[in-house]
Design a protein around this motif. Sequence first.
Motif, mmCIF file in Angstrom:
data_model
loop_
_atom_site.group_PDB
_atom_site.id
_atom_site.type_symbol
_atom_site.label_atom_id
_atom_site.label_comp_id
_atom_site.label_asym_id
_atom_site.label_seq_id
_atom_site.Cartn_x
_atom_site.Cartn_y
_atom_site.Cartn_z
ATOM 1 N N ILE A 109 0.844 -1.223 -0.198
ATOM 2 C CA ILE A 109 -0.347 -0.292 0.202
ATOM 3 C C ILE A 109 1.114 0.873 0.128
ATOM 4 C CG2 ILE A 109 -0.538 -0.504 2.655
ATOM 5 C CD1 ILE A 109 -2.638 0.926 1.968
ATOM 6 N N ASP A 110 0.678 2.042 -0.917
ATOM 7 C CA ASP A 110 1.496 3.853 -1.455
ATOM 8 C C ASP A 110 0.184 4.933 -0.106
ATOM 9 O OD1 ASP A 110 2.734 6.074 -1.976
ATOM 10 O OD2 ASP A 110 1.825 5.577 -3.796
ATOM 11 N N PRO A 111 1.460 4.825 1.108
ATOM 12 C CA PRO A 111 1.161 6.080 1.872
ATOM 13 C C PRO A 111 0.477 7.182 1.572
ATOM 14 C CG PRO A 111 3.227 5.238 2.659
ATOM 15 C CD PRO A 111 3.617 4.400 1.369
ATOM 16 N N GLU A 112 1.389 7.317 0.148
ATOM 17 C CA GLU A 112 0.982 8.720 -0.508
ATOM 18 C C GLU A 112 -0.820 8.200 -1.028
ATOM 19 O OE1 GLU A 112 3.548 10.336 -3.905
ATOM 20 O OE2 GLU A 112 5.234 10.426 -2.155
ATOM 21 N N ALA A 113 -0.833 7.663 -1.489
ATOM 22 C CA ALA A 113 -2.212 7.481 -1.939
ATOM 23 C C ALA A 113 -3.380 6.989 -0.500
ATOM 24 C CB ALA A 113 -2.329 5.643 -2.959
ATOM 25 N N VAL A 114 -2.864 6.616 0.690
ATOM 26 C CA VAL A 114 -3.261 6.968 1.422
ATOM 27 C C VAL A 114 -4.304 8.121 1.809
ATOM 28 C CG1 VAL A 114 -3.368 6.256 3.738
ATOM 29 C CG2 VAL A 114 -2.985 4.396 2.155
ATOM 30 N N ALA A 115 -2.727 9.222 1.655
ATOM 31 C CA ALA A 115 -3.043 10.144 3.169
ATOM 32 C C ALA A 115 -4.007 10.746 2.005
ATOM 33 C CB ALA A 115 -1.473 11.132 2.859
ATOM 34 N N ASP A 116 -4.198 11.057 0.453
ATOM 35 C CA ASP A 116 -5.061 11.764 -0.594
ATOM 36 C C ASP A 116 -5.989 11.286 -0.573
ATOM 37 O OD1 ASP A 116 -2.688 12.386 -1.585
ATOM 38 O OD2 ASP A 116 -2.590 11.712 -3.393
ATOM 39 N N LEU A 117 -6.532 9.861 0.217
ATOM 40 C CA LEU A 117 -7.997 9.128 0.601
ATOM 41 C C LEU A 117 -8.271 9.886 1.446
ATOM 42 C CD1 LEU A 117 -7.269 5.822 -1.129
ATOM 43 C CD2 LEU A 117 -8.697 7.371 -2.279
ATOM 44 N N ILE A 118 -7.775 10.382 2.761
ATOM 45 C CA ILE A 118 -8.936 10.594 3.905
ATOM 46 C C ILE A 118 -9.708 11.708 3.898
ATOM 47 C CG2 ILE A 118 -7.945 11.595 6.507
ATOM 48 C CD1 ILE A 118 -5.288 9.991 5.784
ATOM 49 N N GLY A 119 -10.749 11.554 4.302
ATOM 50 C CA GLY A 119 -12.016 12.242 3.887
ATOM 51 C C GLY A 119 -12.456 12.209 5.659
ATOM 52 N N PRO A 120 -13.511 13.044 5.472
ATOM 53 C CA PRO A 120 -14.231 12.678 6.738
ATOM 54 C C PRO A 120 -14.714 12.069 6.823
ATOM 55 C CG PRO A 120 -15.698 14.177 5.082
ATOM 56 C CD PRO A 120 -13.986 13.644 4.668
ATOM 57 N N ARG A 121 -15.410 10.861 6.708
ATOM 58 C CA ARG A 121 -15.393 9.513 7.357
ATOM 59 C C ARG A 121 -14.800 8.137 7.332
ATOM 60 N NH1 ARG A 121 -18.944 8.235 2.683
ATOM 61 N NH2 ARG A 121 -19.694 6.479 4.101
ATOM 62 N N THR A 122 -13.799 8.563 7.292
ATOM 63 C CA THR A 122 -12.469 7.797 7.447
ATOM 64 C C THR A 122 -11.937 7.910 8.371
ATOM 65 O OG1 THR A 122 -11.173 9.106 5.793
ATOM 66 C CG2 THR A 122 -10.109 7.793 7.255
ATOM 67 N N ALA A 123 -12.184 6.420 9.163
ATOM 68 C CA ALA A 123 -12.375 5.458 10.292
ATOM 69 C C ALA A 123 -11.058 4.743 10.716
ATOM 70 C CB ALA A 123 -13.410 4.194 10.550
ATOM 71 N N GLY A 124 -10.330 4.711 9.095
ATOM 72 C CA GLY A 124 -9.039 3.921 9.972
ATOM 73 C C GLY A 124 -8.409 2.913 7.868
ATOM 74 N N VAL A 125 -7.258 2.547 8.719
ATOM 75 C CA VAL A 125 -6.784 1.896 6.906
ATOM 76 C C VAL A 125 -5.993 0.395 7.887
ATOM 77 C CG1 VAL A 125 -4.196 1.896 6.267
ATOM 78 C CG2 VAL A 125 -5.470 4.854 6.995
ATOM 79 N N ILE A 126 -6.900 0.331 7.030
ATOM 80 C CA ILE A 126 -5.327 -1.953 6.561
ATOM 81 C C ILE A 126 -4.480 -1.359 5.617
ATOM 82 C CG2 ILE A 126 -6.348 -4.523 6.772
ATOM 83 C CD1 ILE A 126 -9.206 -3.648 6.765
ATOM 84 N N ALA A 127 -3.399 -2.104 5.854
ATOM 85 C CA ALA A 127 -2.752 -2.339 5.694
ATOM 86 C C ALA A 127 -1.866 -3.682 5.390
ATOM 87 C CB ALA A 127 -1.270 -1.860 6.350
ATOM 88 N N VAL A 128 -1.554 -4.411 3.808
ATOM 89 C CA VAL A 128 -1.678 -5.208 3.909
ATOM 90 C C VAL A 128 0.131 -5.889 3.384
ATOM 91 C CG1 VAL A 128 -1.961 -7.321 2.244
ATOM 92 C CG2 VAL A 128 -4.068 -6.434 2.989
ATOM 93 N N ASP A 129 0.663 -6.553 4.218
ATOM 94 C CA ASP A 129 2.224 -7.174 3.788
ATOM 95 C C ASP A 129 1.935 -7.825 3.293
ATOM 96 O OD1 ASP A 129 2.612 -6.345 6.450
ATOM 97 O OD2 ASP A 129 3.077 -7.720 7.357
ATOM 98 N N THR A 130 2.053 -7.626 1.990
ATOM 99 C CA THR A 130 1.468 -8.256 0.493
ATOM 100 C C THR A 130 2.319 -9.251 -0.147
ATOM 101 O OG1 THR A 130 1.223 -5.981 -0.359
ATOM 102 C CG2 THR A 130 1.389 -7.793 -2.159
ATOM 103 N N VAL A 131 1.772 -10.460 -0.142
ATOM 104 C CA VAL A 131 2.505 -12.046 -0.294
ATOM 105 C C VAL A 131 3.700 -12.663 0.652
ATOM 106 C CG1 VAL A 131 1.182 -11.536 -2.275
ATOM 107 C CG2 VAL A 131 3.894 -11.129 -2.426
#
Length: 380
Positions: A109-131
Amino acid sequence: MESIPLVHASLGERELAAVKEVFASEWPAGQGPRGKALERELAGHFGVGEAVALSSCAAALHLSLLALGAGPGDEVIVADYTFPAPAHAVRYVDADPIFADVRADTGTIDPEAVADLIGPRTAGVIAVDTVGLPADYAELKSITDRHGLFLVEDAACAVGATYQGRPAGALAPVACLSFHGRKGITSGEGGALLTGDQALAANVRLRSSFGIGGIAEQARVIGLPIPEFTETGYNYKLSDIAAAILQVQLGRIEELLDRRRTVAARYAELLKDEELVTLPHVPDDRTHAWQSYILMLDPGVDRAAVAADLRAQGIGCGHGTWASHLQPVYETDQKCPVSADLFQRGLAIPMHAELTPNQVERVVDVLRAALRAHAGPHTA
């Protein structure tokens, strides 16, 4: 012709002996003495305060979101390039999954993409340790802390991996593990939730047993205690049979991981000059658990034809993992172009602890021939 499977569980006589012990005991079901012992051993191994043994990683994700208070009206940002269990878990609690694109080099997961998606309804993030490769938790933790969001680590594939010297499974306040048959350690099916939060662990443990807590412990009380249902719970318990297998497997983590590392290193050596594939990238600050070995094929290579050739020769292979936002169940207008590209080009080749050097070499020989046979005229 020898068959070389894509995955193979490393289970043997020690695991069988542990199961026989449970057969001879008075409690093969969930939350019994073997399950409690496994939870203590998991907490100690990962250096966390609490571990709850569960029936699957999906169960751990579901219960973690319930315990964290996610629900209707909330958005939870999830890694896109993965088996879509995180997004499913968000749907289980009637919240909305928001898909974050991934890094092109690691697939995490790209941290910059996460930051860009945060809005007033965002409660949290699930990151994945990919494969099996941990995500960028220093950056993710900084973002979630700054915005007051929860962070969950989906370490389903990553038992044995590390990030900045710390084990996967201990990289976020809540982590979820899988013990599915293709993972680094396995009981066929199973999972666990790891956390330092005692109250959260107690909530998860209660909900995992129908909302009445541990029946095995109550059965040993003198008298007739009658359990009370205090929560709407689920049957997400891990059986003591599975727990006994995992106690053995937990002691074998380094042995099994060393074998996978050897396989990965040999693949890298044999394929280092192959222009039609890109090898997995592991940043210097982390190590890989090698749950899977996924190559990225040149865009001009016909992946389906390559896979058909491999399977015709008895060699297991697969597409890797999913671009979750493209799955019909989600019907989203979101775009995650990096994830979509990796989904189209990924090819998983055999990776497990039972592979022999000769098998690895045969996989590579057949793969090279297939790549040459199915490369377009303008490929590398």
